[in-house]
Design an enzyme around this catalytic site. Structure first.
Site, mmCIF file in Angstrom:
data_model
loop_
_atom_site.group_PDB
_atom_site.id
_atom_site.type_symbol
_atom_site.label_atom_id
_atom_site.label_comp_id
_atom_site.label_asym_id
_atom_site.label_seq_id
_atom_site.Cartn_x
_atom_site.Cartn_y
_atom_site.Cartn_z
ATOM 1 N N ARG A 17 -3.787 -5.732 14.228
ATOM 2 C CA ARG A 17 -2.688 -5.740 15.185
ATOM 3 C C ARG A 17 -2.426 -7.156 15.670
ATOM 4 O O ARG A 17 -3.334 -7.989 15.721
ATOM 5 C CB ARG A 17 -3.019 -4.839 16.394
ATOM 6 C CG ARG A 17 -3.075 -3.360 16.043
ATOM 7 C CD ARG A 17 -1.691 -2.831 15.704
ATOM 8 N NE ARG A 17 -1.717 -1.425 15.331
ATOM 9 C CZ ARG A 17 -1.800 -0.965 14.100
ATOM 10 N NH1 ARG A 17 -1.918 -1.823 13.094
ATOM 11 N NH2 ARG A 17 -1.769 0.329 13.851
ATOM 12 N N THR A 29 -15.684 16.374 -10.585
ATOM 13 C CA THR A 29 -14.780 16.470 -11.734
ATOM 14 C C THR A 29 -13.331 16.255 -11.321
ATOM 15 O O THR A 29 -12.572 15.553 -12.004
ATOM 16 C CB THR A 29 -14.921 17.846 -12.421
ATOM 17 O OG1 THR A 29 -16.269 18.001 -12.871
ATOM 18 C CG2 THR A 29 -13.984 17.949 -13.616
ATOM 19 N N LYS A 74 -6.850 8.344 -1.102
ATOM 20 C CA LYS A 74 -8.107 8.785 -0.491
ATOM 21 C C LYS A 74 -8.642 10.073 -1.121
ATOM 22 O O LYS A 74 -8.914 11.056 -0.433
ATOM 23 C CB LYS A 74 -7.939 8.963 1.020
ATOM 24 C CG LYS A 74 -7.546 7.701 1.769
ATOM 25 C CD LYS A 74 -7.436 7.966 3.266
ATOM 26 C CE LYS A 74 -7.157 6.701 4.050
ATOM 27 N NZ LYS A 74 -5.803 6.169 3.858
ATOM 28 N N ILE A 130 -14.520 17.754 -5.394
ATOM 29 C CA ILE A 130 -15.704 17.835 -6.243
ATOM 30 C C ILE A 130 -15.629 16.729 -7.300
ATOM 31 O O ILE A 130 -14.542 16.226 -7.610
ATOM 32 C CB ILE A 130 -15.842 19.224 -6.893
ATOM 33 C CG1 ILE A 130 -14.638 19.520 -7.796
ATOM 34 C CG2 ILE A 130 -15.999 20.303 -5.825
ATOM 35 C CD1 ILE A 130 -14.795 20.796 -8.604
ATOM 36 N N GLN A 175 -4.968 4.228 15.850
ATOM 37 C CA GLN A 175 -6.193 3.578 15.393
ATOM 38 C C GLN A 175 -7.017 3.129 16.595
ATOM 39 O O GLN A 175 -6.475 2.778 17.638
ATOM 40 C CB GLN A 175 -5.864 2.399 14.485
ATOM 41 C CG GLN A 175 -5.220 2.840 13.165
ATOM 42 C CD GLN A 175 -4.875 1.680 12.274
ATOM 43 O OE1 GLN A 175 -4.397 0.661 12.731
ATOM 44 N NE2 GLN A 175 -5.110 1.841 10.983
ATOM 45 N N LYS A 233 0.856 -1.198 0.000
ATOM 46 C CA LYS A 233 0.000 0.000 0.000
ATOM 47 C C LYS A 233 0.884 1.238 0.000
ATOM 48 O O LYS A 233 1.723 1.416 0.888
ATOM 49 C CB LYS A 233 -0.919 0.029 1.219
ATOM 50 C CG LYS A 233 -1.857 1.240 1.243
ATOM 51 C CD LYS A 233 -2.757 1.233 2.468
ATOM 52 C CE LYS A 233 -2.073 1.791 3.703
ATOM 53 N NZ LYS A 233 -1.900 3.285 3.638
#
Length: 241
Positions: A190, A72, A66, A70, A199, A37
């Site tokens: 974890r 477009t 992420k 808007i 987290q 990732k």
């Protein structure tokens, strides 16, 4: 639960807090890594070159930027991102159904333009750092996190996205509503006794897979371990039981 023949396919290594050299060293230590990732920190510091390097090494990529803007702008970002060769690309479901539909169309168009298989777009539901208390106090949202995640996952599905990102706490009830072809990608994993860091809604690897997670995002528990290769194997062993 089905037997898992290749548990390494179920683990996405989060390359957070690393530079390009760190990534190269990690991949040398753990050649069995299939998925990685690439988030905001690594992408902003190293640029698209890091994606090219990972592809050259045969790794599958979750480009976790992420996108949230808007319609477009989100669509144009997904058009460009789809040409990097990433298999997964994330965007916030809160951008709305119009943005998600446009993004999906743009990603398909962008990948096809350079003769790549279109990526699966993954809708971010509620980040694992949110607690029920902060959710209500900071955002003034009276729905439970479960209710909100369920609604956002429905938006992702109805928009044609390939899956969503959710905490281990929501996987089970989402899997009851969606087939295995709809990816449920789960961070917040974890090992027993490890630090949860920033987290809140977390679980262990075995439980998340049993509850229906498609793949697990695991970062610091492996990358910051004194023996990363051992920890990777340990997670693989846990989810293959």
């Amino acid at each position: 639960m089905k037997n898992i023949d290749n548990p390494s396919e179920k683990i996405i290594i989060a390359l957070d807090g690393m530079d390009k050299d760190d990534v190269v060293n990690l991949l040398k230590k753990i050649p069995e890594i299939v998925w990685v990732k690439v988030g905001l920190e690594l992408f902003v510091s190293e640029g698209p070159d890091v994606l090219s390097m990972l592809r050259e090494k045969g790794k599958k990529i979750f480009l976790d930027l992420k996108f949230h803007d808007i319609p477009t702008t989100v669509a144009r970002a997904c058009f460009a991102a789809s040409q990097t060769g990433a298999e997964f690309i994330s965007l916030h479901t809160c951008a709305g159904m119009k943005a998600l539909k446009m993004a999906n169309e743009a990603a398909n168009e962008g990948a096809s333009k350079v003769n790549l298989i279109p990526p699966k777009l993954l809708g971010i539901t509620i980040l694992t750092s949110w607690t029920r208390e902060s959710f209500c106090n900071d955002l003034l949202i009276n729905q439970s996190i479960d209710q909100r995640v369920k609604h956002l996952a429905e938006i992702a599905s109805n928009s044609g996205l390939g899956g969503c990102v959710c905490s281990p706490k929501e996987v089970q009830f989402l899997r009851e509503s969606y087939p295995e072809t709809f990816e449920l990608i789960t961070p917040g994993i974890r090992s027993l006794g490890s630090n949860v860091n920033d987290q809140s809604r977390v679980s262990d690897a075995s439980e998340a897979i049993k509850m229906g997670a498609s793949k697990l995002v695991i970062g610091r528990a492996i990358t910051q371990s004194n023996d990363s290769a051992y920890m990777f194997k340990s997670f693989c062993d846990k989810i293959s039981i």
